[in-house]
Design an enzyme around this catalytic site. Sequence first.
Site, PDB file in Angstrom:
ATOM      1  N   PRO A   1       0.835  -1.202   0.000  1.00  0.00           N
ATOM      2  CA  PRO A   1       0.000   0.000   0.000  1.00  0.00           C
ATOM      3  C   PRO A   1       0.873   1.257   0.000  1.00  0.00           C
ATOM      4  O   PRO A   1       1.902   1.299   0.682  1.00  0.00           O
ATOM      5  CB  PRO A   1      -0.784  -0.118   1.305  1.00  0.00           C
ATOM      6  N   LEU A   2       0.440   2.248  -0.762  1.00  0.00           N
ATOM      7  CA  LEU A   2       1.221   3.471  -0.921  1.00  0.00           C
ATOM      8  C   LEU A   2       1.466   4.157   0.424  1.00  0.00           C
ATOM      9  O   LEU A   2       2.542   4.680   0.677  1.00  0.00           O
ATOM     10  CB  LEU A   2       0.497   4.413  -1.890  1.00  0.00           C
ATOM     11  N   CYS A   3       0.440   4.112   1.317  1.00  0.00           N
ATOM     12  CA  CYS A   3       0.620   4.827   2.583  1.00  0.00           C
ATOM     13  C   CYS A   3       1.690   4.162   3.435  1.00  0.00           C
ATOM     14  O   CYS A   3       2.421   4.837   4.163  1.00  0.00           O
ATOM     15  CB  CYS A   3      -0.709   4.931   3.331  1.00  0.00           C
ATOM     16  N   THR A   4       1.797   2.834   3.348  1.00  0.00           N
ATOM     17  CA  THR A   4       2.863   2.142   4.077  1.00  0.00           C
ATOM     18  C   THR A   4       4.226   2.568   3.549  1.00  0.00           C
ATOM     19  O   THR A   4       5.136   2.890   4.312  1.00  0.00           O
ATOM     20  CB  THR A   4       2.707   0.612   3.926  1.00  0.00           C
TER      21      THR A   4
ATOM     22  N   ASN B   1       4.644   6.369   4.532  1.00  0.00           N
ATOM     23  CA  ASN B   1       4.599   6.849   5.921  1.00  0.00           C
ATOM     24  C   ASN B   1       5.122   5.868   6.956  1.00  0.00           C
ATOM     25  O   ASN B   1       5.711   6.287   7.946  1.00  0.00           O
ATOM     26  CB  ASN B   1       3.162   7.218   6.292  1.00  0.00           C
TER      27      ASN B   1
END
Lengths: 451, 535
Positions: free
Chosen positions: A215-218, A221
């Site tokens: 996932p992009l947020c992982t 961030n």
Amino acid sequence: MSSGETQSVNDYQQRKWQHIRKLLERSGPFCHPDFEPSPEILDFIMSCCKVLIVGAGGLGCELLKDLALMGFRTIHIVDMDTIELSNLNRQFLFRKTDIGLSKSKCAVEFVNKRIPGCKAVAHHCAIQDLDEGFYRQFHIVVCGLDSIVARRWLNGMLMSLLQYNDDRSLDQSSVIPLVDGGTEGFKGNARLILPGMSACIECTLDLYPPQKTFPLCTIANTPRLPEHCVEYVKVIQWAKENPWGATTQLDGDDPQHVAWVLEKAQERAIKHGITNVTYRLTQGVLKNIIPAVASTNAAIAAACATEVFKLATSCCTNMNNYMVLNMADGVYSYTFNAERRPDCVACSNTTRVLELESNATLQTIYDKLCEDQAYLMKSPGITTVINGRNKTLYMASVKSIEERTRDNLKKKITELGLFNGAEILVADVTTPNTITIKLKFDENIDVDMTR
Amino acid sequence: MASPSPKSPEQNEKSKQYDRQLRLWGDHGQAALENGHICLINANALGTEIIKSIVLPGVGSVTIVDEKIVSEEDIDSNFFLEYSSKGSNRASEALRLLLELNPAVQGHAVQEPPDQILTENPEFFKSFSVVIASSLSEKTIQDLSQHLWDLNIPFILCRSVGFLGSLRIQLKEHAIIETHPDNEQVDLRLDVPFQSLADYLNRFDIDSLDLKDHGHIPWIVILYKAIQKWQITNPNSWPMSRKEKNEIRVIIQEFIRKDENGIPINEENFEEALRAVNTALLPTFLPVKIQELIYSSSATNLNKDSSPFWIMCSALRGFIEAEGKGKLPLLGVLPDMTASTEHYIKLQNIYRAQAAMDAEIVYRKVQQIVAQLHCESISETDVKLFCRHTHDLYLIKGSCIATEYQLGGPVAAYISRYLEEPDVMMVHYILLRAAEMFRSEHYRAPGDWEPEGDITKLKICVTKLLSDISCSPFPKDDHIHEMCRYGGAEIHSVSAFLGGCVAHEAIKIVTKQYKPVNNMFIYDGSSTNTATFTF
């Protein structure tokens, strides 16, 4: 048999084919019911039977050798790739001096030389560059690809060659059997597809493991794994910094690019206390490398070649129809009957129906085509016919059209002129054909009947 | 354009060439392979296909033993013989064409029959990592297998006739540290947290965390807190039953924050905690197979010839009985989970540090044993690797192939069990053996000239074999007929399939990674079935 035919058999590199003759000229208690032993079968393999091998990589090299030693002479092989150093641990027809040359051409040259009389033909191009007429000439297609998209395209091509009689029954003469092999590390599978008769690639898309994505947020961030650090550099940092200028795409085969990504990924890893970002891991993530070894490839290709031989000679019943092989813990195999999907996009002779609510947007259709197990498309282009005229609703593959049609995604399909029972035409890289899909509005929903 | 990358830690040529396989067995596996020396007896199609898939990945060296002269029939199905090879020695010709595949591999051709080597130079076989043979006579099979058993050299005997093939692995004792299981054991110790883990987990108070942190704590913390809360009403117990696990789930649900409308907020880490209830609550235990290993006589009665594996098993026992308090050294691997980087890395480091401490203790015990026995030292790297895999250690104790030829032994009883309700794959084994017996008696393959005439003769061999293992004859002759139809033919794709398998197993044995077939594998290309039996 005429003496001329006998001559052509014996000419084949002066080999006497004693081994294969025993199987083909003798009857046995387990033979296929239609099998009639005869020297003509070997003659058919040698002089008439045309086989296409798709892919000249790990499986393709093995297949070419296997089939040539099973008596097949007219073998075409198609591959667009050139030889790399990392191929040499398993693609045994290539040497270090061949690096950079065409895989299909090198493979053909080697086998024709080793087995004089073998008339293998190379096609150094993409499978999509070859048309229906090309594919129609073969008796059997055997496929050793590493790409699922290419496999699906080829499957679609063979399905599109199917012809149906007036009573909607299948015209058997239009069926070109497909034998498909695949490996990943110590595991592999071999299967037989009789287009229109047994489960095809699209019927069994759920057998492929879902692609591993982060996932992009992982990535952005909360990185935790070394892979997250490499993905960050690949997805975000490269585009931001453009180290070789804005026009240079990240190339996992360029050692300097890999080194740059490695360095940045290591910086990120150190910042977050993450360990084990190595060159091998970085390249593995960048190129989505699938481990491969000679032995597994040899076994899977051989299982495929045996099926091709059975198809061409009827000396034995074929496998039914999907074999998985696991060589990680002992050697284990399991053969099962993969079942057809009655509504398969590719191989059923019926119109596909897509159910949705009448207030759905075009985006809903687009997402369904990408996510539904029956389609799993990559970037479907959607058109329809309104008042006899083609209308492109959305198409991402051509930039100008994408820009022009982008706003349609947000619109309700009824605003775009679609209605309950309307047909959309869908094109995608996973299939050579345009697929017609009929829209069916869910009746339980309060339908806004604009038509 | 100047390179934006100042340092370029490019891999060397070898790492690039072997990249796709190094991802399977690592640099240390590759090093083991490059130290390996494989001996092949008989360069028929099966033999050369095996060697092909061992030379390509870069084995150290191969020796081919074959005194025969290349015949037309040999060339028919063998890719590593050319028409011009006719009349030359088969070992030299096959070796020449096989070595082209990989210049890094050394090769030797020995133009002597194996029987002659066995009588005149039995020491010859001592230097090999694995000996592989096919097309041997019944007598040679028994002599060679017994000899290699005595020398403790791994041996693979294989057969390829018509659509049938077999491979039989003879290993006296084979220990595997890296078995590469598909699903690796998780070792989280939530039921028996070590001090640093307990300290870390106890520091959290889920209710007082701010919303951002609440959504970023690892599920391990959540599950631990839920169990603690559950234990207030269930002191000194551990959630095992379905009911108890559901109670844990309810507690986790209660932890989830609600929005102003009382709707639970979607927090991925809490979802993961709920899913983990099924798998992560298994109490820490010492697997039975590991207990058996560490208390076996090889591990308890060490001497200076004991292998490093047994010395490490003995040290492991010492650890488990003392510092480990009945448990294995900590695995030290934290699966990926939704969490902030900080929380995850902190927790990961706690597990890693404890695992390193456990391994250190085992290493010290190994050093003590080595000092007592005056044997060769074992590196810290090896001990660490061992400790990293103690959950999945695997030992094969095999049997000598010659025992298959002994009447009334345990192998005969085993085979006859599979023939009572005829397992067709075991029938194939009998047929392969009968064809070998036929060859010893008639000096040719059954059905070599024409199939029908040999059916009766082959049936005599089958009946003899069956009566030797106290089995009644087969009710039908169909498999006997089929074997005569094959007439000893070697079908290339059948040999190629088996060749891939045999090469694969030989690599597993040389690298001491992954579990090899234990110990008889049968392949039927006509039905595409395979089976494994343990003789």
